[in-house]
Structures are given as C-alpha cells and as structure tokens.
Design a protein around this motif. Structure first.
Motif, PDB file in Angstrom:
ATOM      1  N   UNK A 140       0.449  -1.364  -0.192  1.00  0.00           N
ATOM      2  CA  UNK A 140       0.218  -0.146   0.232  1.00  0.00           C
ATOM      3  C   UNK A 140       0.954   1.443   0.213  1.00  0.00           C
ATOM      4  N   UNK A 141       0.947   2.567  -1.489  1.00  0.00           N
ATOM      5  CA  UNK A 141       1.843   3.317  -1.250  1.00  0.00           C
ATOM      6  C   UNK A 141       0.789   4.554  -0.309  1.00  0.00           C
ATOM      7  N   UNK A 142       1.515   5.572   0.174  1.00  0.00           N
ATOM      8  CA  UNK A 142       1.186   6.396   0.440  1.00  0.00           C
ATOM      9  C   UNK A 142      -0.380   7.129   0.300  1.00  0.00           C
ATOM     10  N   UNK A 143      -0.553   7.342  -1.354  1.00  0.00           N
ATOM     11  CA  UNK A 143      -1.831   7.716  -1.881  1.00  0.00           C
ATOM     12  C   UNK A 143      -2.727   7.139  -1.335  1.00  0.00           C
ATOM     13  N   UNK A 144      -2.626   6.088  -1.561  1.00  0.00           N
ATOM     14  CA  UNK A 144      -3.853   4.505  -0.971  1.00  0.00           C
ATOM     15  C   UNK A 144      -4.185   5.033   0.309  1.00  0.00           C
ATOM     16  N   UNK A 145      -2.850   5.025   1.048  1.00  0.00           N
ATOM     17  CA  UNK A 145      -3.185   4.921   2.349  1.00  0.00           C
ATOM     18  C   UNK A 145      -4.248   6.183   2.980  1.00  0.00           C
ATOM     19  N   UNK A 146      -3.513   6.993   2.034  1.00  0.00           N
ATOM     20  CA  UNK A 146      -4.023   8.712   2.362  1.00  0.00           C
ATOM     21  C   UNK A 146      -5.727   8.830   2.094  1.00  0.00           C
ATOM     22  N   UNK A 147      -5.746   7.534   1.040  1.00  0.00           N
ATOM     23  CA  UNK A 147      -7.414   7.467   0.699  1.00  0.00           C
ATOM     24  C   UNK A 147      -7.933   6.910   1.642  1.00  0.00           C
ATOM     25  N   UNK A 148      -6.865   6.245   2.486  1.00  0.00           N
ATOM     26  CA  UNK A 148      -8.145   4.848   2.733  1.00  0.00           C
ATOM     27  C   UNK A 148      -8.384   5.755   4.503  1.00  0.00           C
ATOM     28  N   UNK A 149      -7.440   6.668   5.088  1.00  0.00           N
ATOM     29  CA  UNK A 149      -7.607   7.497   6.251  1.00  0.00           C
ATOM     30  C   UNK A 149      -8.905   8.266   5.126  1.00  0.00           C
ATOM     31  N   UNK A 150      -9.078   9.249   4.225  1.00  0.00           N
ATOM     32  CA  UNK A 150      -9.713   9.785   4.291  1.00  0.00           C
ATOM     33  C   UNK A 150     -11.404   9.532   4.222  1.00  0.00           C
ATOM     34  N   UNK A 151     -11.088   8.394   3.693  1.00  0.00           N
ATOM     35  CA  UNK A 151     -12.723   7.182   4.286  1.00  0.00           C
ATOM     36  C   UNK A 151     -13.113   7.212   4.994  1.00  0.00           C
ATOM     37  N   UNK A 152     -12.194   6.628   6.228  1.00  0.00           N
ATOM     38  CA  UNK A 152     -12.509   6.595   7.712  1.00  0.00           C
ATOM     39  C   UNK A 152     -13.255   7.488   8.142  1.00  0.00           C
ATOM     40  N   UNK A 178     -14.026  10.235   6.776  1.00  0.00           N
ATOM     41  CA  UNK A 178     -15.416  10.504   6.154  1.00  0.00           C
ATOM     42  C   UNK A 178     -17.011   9.841   6.396  1.00  0.00           C
ATOM     43  N   UNK A 179     -16.383   8.790   6.824  1.00  0.00           N
ATOM     44  CA  UNK A 179     -17.994   7.949   7.834  1.00  0.00           C
ATOM     45  C   UNK A 179     -18.859   8.691   8.671  1.00  0.00           C
ATOM     46  N   UNK A 180     -20.121   8.477   8.349  1.00  0.00           N
ATOM     47  CA  UNK A 180     -20.670   9.156   9.783  1.00  0.00           C
ATOM     48  C   UNK A 180     -20.435   7.915  10.887  1.00  0.00           C
ATOM     49  N   UNK A 181     -20.476   9.002  12.075  1.00  0.00           N
ATOM     50  CA  UNK A 181     -20.280   8.621  12.943  1.00  0.00           C
ATOM     51  C   UNK A 181     -21.365   8.399  13.883  1.00  0.00           C
ATOM     52  N   UNK A 182     -21.182   6.990  14.898  1.00  0.00           N
ATOM     53  CA  UNK A 182     -21.987   5.638  15.176  1.00  0.00           C
ATOM     54  C   UNK A 182     -23.285   6.475  15.867  1.00  0.00           C
TER      55      UNK A 182
END
Length: 82
Positions: A1-13, A15-19
């Motif tokens: 997993x490169x840096x851009x994929x990690x950043x995308x994964x972190x952004x996705x996490x 941006x999720x709605x708070x449970x």
C-alpha cells in the motif's frame, strides 16, 4: 500500500458518519468513573495511613531501642579495687 492509497483509506474512514451511541452509555460511564475515583481515593488514603503508621512505628522503635547509642563493652571486666 503506497502513500496515496493510505491517504485515501484514511480520508474514507474519517468521512464516514459517526456511529450513534446508546443513550444509557453516558450514565454507565459516569457511574464507572465515579466508582474508579472513589476506589482511587480510598487506596490513596490507605497508603497515607500505612505510611503514617510506619513512621510512628519506626519512631517508637527508635526511641525505645536507641540504636544510635553504642552498647556497653562486655569484652573486658570492670576495673575495681585500685
């Protein structure tokens, strides 16, 4: 997993709605927190009491035994009838 994929994964996490939390969770947390504080306070008081008892016990022992006084010499007999 490169840096851009990690950043995308972190952004996705992020941006999720708070449970939603259960409404009774706050009361449980407050109850547990106050219980922890009471236990911690009791433990601290018991430790201070134990320290105080140790200091008093040491003081009584030191006054009674007087370890700083050199014991009388018993290797030579006392000189009498000179």
């Amino acid at each position: 997993m490169n840096r851009s994929e990690r950043e995308a994964a972190v952004r996705q996490i992020m941006e999720r709605a708070v449970p939603r939390m259960p409404p009774e969770l706050h009361a449980d947390v407050v109850r547990r927190g106050s219980r922890m504080l009471r236990r911690r306070t009791l433990a601290r008081r018991l430790l201070w009491l134990l320290l105080f008892a140790a200091v008093v016990g040491f003081t009584v022992w030191a006054v009674t035994v007087q370890p700083w006084v050199e014991p009388p010499s018993e290797t030579t007999p006392p000189l009498t009838d000179w």
